[in-house]
Design an enzyme around this catalytic site. Structure first.
Site, PDB file in Angstrom:
ATOM      1  N   SER A 416      71.873   1.855  67.831  1.00 51.52           N
ATOM      2  CA  SER A 416      71.261   2.473  66.643  1.00 51.52           C
ATOM      3  C   SER A 416      71.782   1.833  65.370  1.00 51.52           C
ATOM      4  CB  SER A 416      71.549   3.964  66.641  1.00 51.52           C
ATOM      5  OG  SER A 416      72.932   4.183  66.671  1.00 51.52           O
ATOM      6  N   HIS A 437      65.069   0.565  69.351  1.00 51.35           N
ATOM      7  CA  HIS A 437      65.851   1.746  68.990  1.00 51.35           C
ATOM      8  C   HIS A 437      64.998   2.993  69.172  1.00 51.35           C
ATOM      9  CE1 HIS A 437      67.860   4.364  65.696  1.00 51.35           C
ATOM     10  NE2 HIS A 437      68.422   4.588  66.882  1.00 51.35           N
ATOM     11  N   GLU A 449      61.983   2.058  66.664  1.00 52.02           N
ATOM     12  CA  GLU A 449      62.243   0.962  65.727  1.00 52.02           C
ATOM     13  C   GLU A 449      62.369  -0.322  66.537  1.00 52.02           C
ATOM     14  OE1 GLU A 449      65.747   2.388  63.654  1.00 52.02           O
ATOM     15  OE2 GLU A 449      64.625   2.652  61.808  1.00 52.02           O
ATOM     16  N   ASN A 487      68.325   5.205  60.074  1.00 53.23           N
ATOM     17  CA  ASN A 487      69.713   5.668  60.016  1.00 53.23           C
ATOM     18  C   ASN A 487      70.436   5.158  58.779  1.00 53.23           C
ATOM     19  OD1 ASN A 487      69.459   7.200  62.269  1.00 53.23           O
ATOM     20  ND2 ASN A 487      70.512   5.776  63.652  1.00 53.23           N
TER      21      ASN A 487
END
Ligand code: T1G
Length: 704
Positions: A416, A437, A449, A487
Site C-alpha cells: 500500500s 493495490h 490502484e 493513502n
C-alpha cells in the site's frame, strides 16, 4: 427527407431508420454504444412515427433497437447543455397519442428515458434476459419523461416507488409480473418486432394508452417510503423528490406530468446532480490511460502469496471472477488460516446472493489450490504478493519469483505504500512488475490502484486494467510515491484532523462533522476500524525521517501503547461492546494530558471549520499528487476517493468539490491556516495558478 439505405430500410437520419413490411411499419434505432436518447434519436424517432402514421397501409408500428441494448437512457452527455427539441417528455407524449398503435421491443438494459419511451408505447415485449429500470435517482435526478406517472399506472404505486427511489434495474420476469411489460420473447429484436406487431393487430397483445390507465391510490406505500428515506437517505435531495413526483400520479395525467417536470427541474438544478453525474463519468474516464492501446496479457491462472486478510480477500475476489487461484503461505497453519478466511468470504457471498452454494463448493473443490512452495506458481500467468509490509521480505519473494515463474508472468505487489521501482529492481524482468493495490475487504471494495513503476511494460499496465474489469473493480492508474494516490492524501488530511483534536475538537465532534458532510464514517471511526496499530507502525517507520518542522501528534501512539488498537481490541478512540460504540473516556483523558504536556489551551471548533480544514487539507494534497503526475487527471483522484474512501458520491470527489468551493477560496483558506503552521499549510503551485487564471479542475479533465 429520408435518405435511402440498404436492406429496404429508409434512413430518417444517421441513427434512426424505417422499413415497411406489409401493414407493419418498423422503426430501428442504431446509436452505439447504448442507443442513448440523443437529440438525433429523439428527432429521428419523432419523424419516423410521423412518417409511418401518415403512410397508407401501415396499421401498426414496431419500435426496436440494433446493437447491444434498447435505449439505455437520456444522453447524459447533453446534461448541462441547452436542451434541444424535441424533449424526451414531449416525444413520449407524442408516441402515446400516435394514431397508429406502437409496440416496443426491449433488449439489453432498457433504462431511464429508454423505459419511459417504452412505457409511452401501446404494448411492450422484452427479450429473455433483458433488464429494465429507472436509475435516474443514482444521477441525482428523477425520471423526467413521464416515468413517475406511467410506471405507477402500469405496475402500481408501491412497485414504482421502489424502482424509482432505488434506481435498481429488474429482470424481464419481474417486469412481466408487475405489469411494466406485456410479454417476454426469444429471438432477434427485429423478428420479435415484426411478430409482436402482427399479434397486436390480431388482438393478442394489449393496445392501450398508459396515460388512460389509473393508478390505485396507495397512501400507505407513499408514507412508508417517506419514513424509510428519512432514515436511509437524509442527505440526498432527489429520492425525496421522486416520492413527491409519484404521489402526483393521482392527478390527471397532464397535471401529473407538469408536477414531474417541476420536480425534475429542481433536481437538475441541485449541486448533487452535478456531483453524481461526475461520479458516473469518473468510473469511465479512468479507463482512458496512455497504455489503453497495448494488448493485455492473457490471465487464466493466478497465484496469491500470503493468506492474511488482504491475500485471502484478493484470492476471494479472483475466485469469484471465475479464475483459478493457487494460494501460498510459509507453512500449513498459514494456509489453513487463509483457506478458512476465503471460505468465510465465499459463505458471505452466498448469503448476499452473489454466489450459489454449488458455486462455492465448486470453487473450493476445483478452483482453489494451496502450497507452501513458491515453485507451485511457476506456471501462473499472474502472481500477486500480499505479505506484510517489509521491503526485505518482498525483495526475497520477488527474487524467488524471478527464478521460478515462466517468462511473461505478471509479477504484482499489493503493497500500500512501498516503492515498486525498488521491488522491480530485484528482478531481471522489471517490465513485468507492477503494483496492484487492493482495498480491504478486497472482495468487496471496488477500487484498485494500478501502480506503474518506471519500467513497467505498457501491456502489463493494460493487464492490470483488464483484471480490474474482470473483477468488476474500478482501476485507477497511479505513479509511485509513498502511499500512491489515496493513502498519501489520507495520511496528509488525517494530520489536519489530529491538529484539530489537539487544539480542542474531540474525535467524536470531528467524526460527526464529516458524517454530516456525507462520509459514511469519520476519520477516527475509520482509524479504529482499520486498526490503530497499522498507522502506529507507519508512524514509527517514518519517525527517523520526520522533518523537525512537522507538528507531530502522539495521541494515537499513546492509545496503542495501552494496547488499544480500535475495534479489534474493543477499545481505541471509541469503546466497542455489545451496547454498540461510544467515545472512550480514557482516550479523552489522554487527549487532555497531551494538550497539557504540549501547553495547548483547547478552543472550540464549529462544524463548518472542521469540514473546511479537513477538506482544504485533502484538496491541497490531492493537487500536489496531481501536479507531481502521480495521478493522470483530477477525475482519477475523485474516482479513488469515491470508490475507496467512502467519499460522499453526491459530492463527486475531492477535486469536483474543489471546483464547488473555488480555487481562490481554497488559496485564501490555506494562507489563513498557514499563519498557525506554515510548514503544514502550503498553497500548491497548481492551485494558485488555477485561482489566478480562473480555471477549474473540470477544464483539466476535459483536456484529458
Ligand atoms: N448517455 C450517454 N452515454 C452513456 C450513457 C448515457 N445514458 N450510458 C452509457 N454511456 C456510455 C458510457 O459513458 C460509455 O462511454 C459507454 O456508453 C459504455 O457504457 C429523462 C434524464 C447502460 C448499464 O443512468 O448504467 O434517462 O466511456 O462502460 O458497463 O428520465 O452504461 O465508452 O465513451 O457503462 O456495459 C438514465 C447509464 C439516464 C444509464 C451499460 N440512464 N448507463 O454498462 O457500459 S438519465 C442511465 C449505464 C435519463 C430521463 C433521464 C451503463 C449501462 P465510453 P459502460 P456497460
Amino acid at each position: 427527407m429520408p435518405t435511402e439505405t440498404p436492406a429496404g430500410e429508409t434512413g430518417i437520419n444517421d441513427v434512426v431508420s424505417i422499413e415497411i413490411n406489409g401493414s407493419v411499419g418498423l422503426i430501428a434505432l442504431d446509436n452505439p454504444p447504448v442507443n442513448a436518447a440523443s437529440h438525433a434519436i429523439r428527432s429521428g424517432l419523432w419523424q419516423a412515427v410521423e412518417t409511418l402514421q401518415q403512410t397508407d397501409g401501415v396499421e401498426v408500428i414496431a419500435l426496436y433497437a440494433k446493437g447491444r441494448t434498447f435505449i439505455a437512457g437520456a444522453d447524459i452527455r447533453e446534461f448541462g447543455k441547452p436542451p434541444l427539441d424535441p424533449w424526451l417528455p414531449e416525444l413520449c407524449n407524442f408516441i402515446e397519442s400516435a394514431s397508429t398503435p406502437i409496440v416496443c421491443v426491449l433488449h439489453g438494459t432498457t433504462l431511464g428515458g429508454g423505459l419511459e419511451v417504452a412505457m409511452s408505447c401501446h404494448a411492450r415485449v422484452a427479450l429473455t434476459g433483458s433488464k429494465v429500470g429507472l436509475p435516474e435517482v443514482t444521477l441525482g435526478i428523477l425520471p423526467g419523461a413521464g416515468g413517475t406517472q406511467r410506471a405507477p399506472r402500469l405496475a402500481g404505486i408501491a412497485t414504482a416507488l421502489d424502482m424509482i427511489t432505488s434506481g435498481k434495474p429488474m429482470g424481464a420476469d419481474e417486469a412481466l409480473a408487475n405489469g411494466l411489460i406485456d410479454r417476454i420473447a426469444e429471438g432477434d429484436p427485429r423478428d420479435v418486432a415484426l411478430s409482436s406487431a402482427k399479434d397486436l393487430l390480431a388482438g393478442d397483445l394489449p393496445n392501450r394508452k398508459t396515460g388512460d390507465l389509473t393508478a390505485e391510490p396507495d397512501p400507505a406505500a407513499i408514507e412508508a417510503m417517506r419514513t424509510k428515506l428519512a432514515k436511509s437517505q437524509p442527505l440526498l435531495f432527489s429520492p425525496h423528490k421522486c416520492v413527491d413526483a409519484v404521489e402526483a400520479c393521482h392527478l390527471p395525467v397532464r397535471d401529473g406530468m407538469k408536477e414531474e417536470r417541476r420536480l425534475y427541474e429542481e433536481c437538475m438544478a441541485s449541486p448533487q446532480r452535478a456531483g453524481l453525474i461526475h461520479a458516473f463519468f469518473s468510473e469511465r474516464a479512468v479507463t482512458k490511460i496512455p497504455e489503453a492501446t497495448a494488448t493485455a496479457r492473457e490471465i487464466n491462472s493466478v497465484g496469491v502469496i500470503g493468506g492474511g486478510t488482504m491475500g485471502s480477500g484478493i484470492a476471494t475476489a479472483i475466485l469469484l471472477a471465475g479464475l483459478p487461484v493457487t494460494l501460498t503461505e510459509r507453512d500449513q497453519d498459514g494456509l489453513d488460516r487463509g483457506v478458512a478466511t476465503i471460505t468465510r468470504n465465499l459463505d458471505g457471498a452466498v448469503k448476499r446472493g452473489k454466489l450459489s452454494e454449488a458455486g462455492r463448493d465448486d470453487i473450493l473443490a476445483a478452483k482453489l489450490g494451496t502450497s507452501t512452495d513458491l515453485g507451485a506458481l511457476s506456471d501462473a500467468d499472474l502472481v500477486i504478493e500480499a505479505v506484510f509490509e517489509d521491503m526485505g521480505v518482498k525483495r526475497d519473494i520477488f527474487q524467488t519469483l524471478d527464478k521460478v515463474c515462466k517468462a511473461g508472468t505478471v509479477l504484482a505487489s499489493n503493497t500500500s505504500y512501498l516503492d515498486i521501482n525498488e521491488i522491480a529492481a530485484t528482478t531481471s524482468r522489471p517490465q513485468d512488475v507492477i503494483g496492484l493495490h487492493f482495498f480491504s475487504p478486497a472482495h468487496v471494495m471496488r477500487l484498485l490502484e494500478v501502480v506503474v513503476a518506471d519500467k513497467t511494460g505498457a501491456d502489463v499496465v493494460a493487464t492490470g486494467f483488464a483484471l480490474a474489469r474482470k473483477l468488476k473493480k474500478i482501476a485507477v492508474r497511479s505513479g509511485v510515491c509513498d502511499g500512491f494516490i489515496g493513502n498519501r492524501i489520507m495520511t496528509f488530511y488525517k494530520k489536519a484532523a489530529d491538529y484539530m483534536m489537539m487544539d480542542g475538537a474531540s474525535p467524536e465532534q470531528i467524526d460527526t462533522a464529516m458524517r454530516d458532510f456525507g462520509f459514511a464514517m469519520g476519520p477516527y471511526q475509520v482509524a479504529d476500524l482499520a486498526g490503530l496499530d497499522i498507522s502506529w507502525a507507519a508512524n514509527k517507520r517514518r519517525a527517523a525521517t520526520r522533518p523537525a518542522e512537522e507538528r507531530y501528534i502522539p495521541i494515537a501512539d499513546r492509545l496503542c501503547e495501552n494496547g488499544w488498537f480500535g475495534r479489534k481490541t474493543g477499545q481505541g478512540f471509541y469503546i466497542y461492546d455489545d451496547q454498540g460504540s461510544r467515545p472512550n473516556p480514557e482516550a479523552l483523558a489522554i487527549i487532555d494530558a497531551e494538550r497539557e504536556k504540549a501547553g495547548v489551551t483547547p478552543r472550540s471548533f464549529t462544524e463548518d471549520e472542521i469540514v473546511s480544514r479537513f477538506m482544504t487539507a485533502m484538496i491541497s494534497e490531492a493537487v500536489r499528487v496531481l501536479e507531481e503526475g502521480i495521478a493522470l487527471r483530477p477525475i482519477d483522484i475523485d474516482a479513488v476517493f469515491l470508490n475507496g474512501y467512502g467519499f460522499p458520491r453526491f459530492r463527486g470527489g475531492p477535486l469536483h468539490t474543489a471546483d464547488v468551493i473555488g480555487a481562490g477560496e481554497l488559496v485564501r483558506r490555506i494562507e489563513e491556516y498557514a499563519k498557525e503552521d506554515a510548514y503544514y499549510w502550503k498553497v500548491p503551485a497548481l492551485l494558485r495558478q488555477i485561482a489566478e487564471t480562473g480555471g477549474t479542475f473540470a477544464e483539466m479533465n476535459a483536456k484529458g
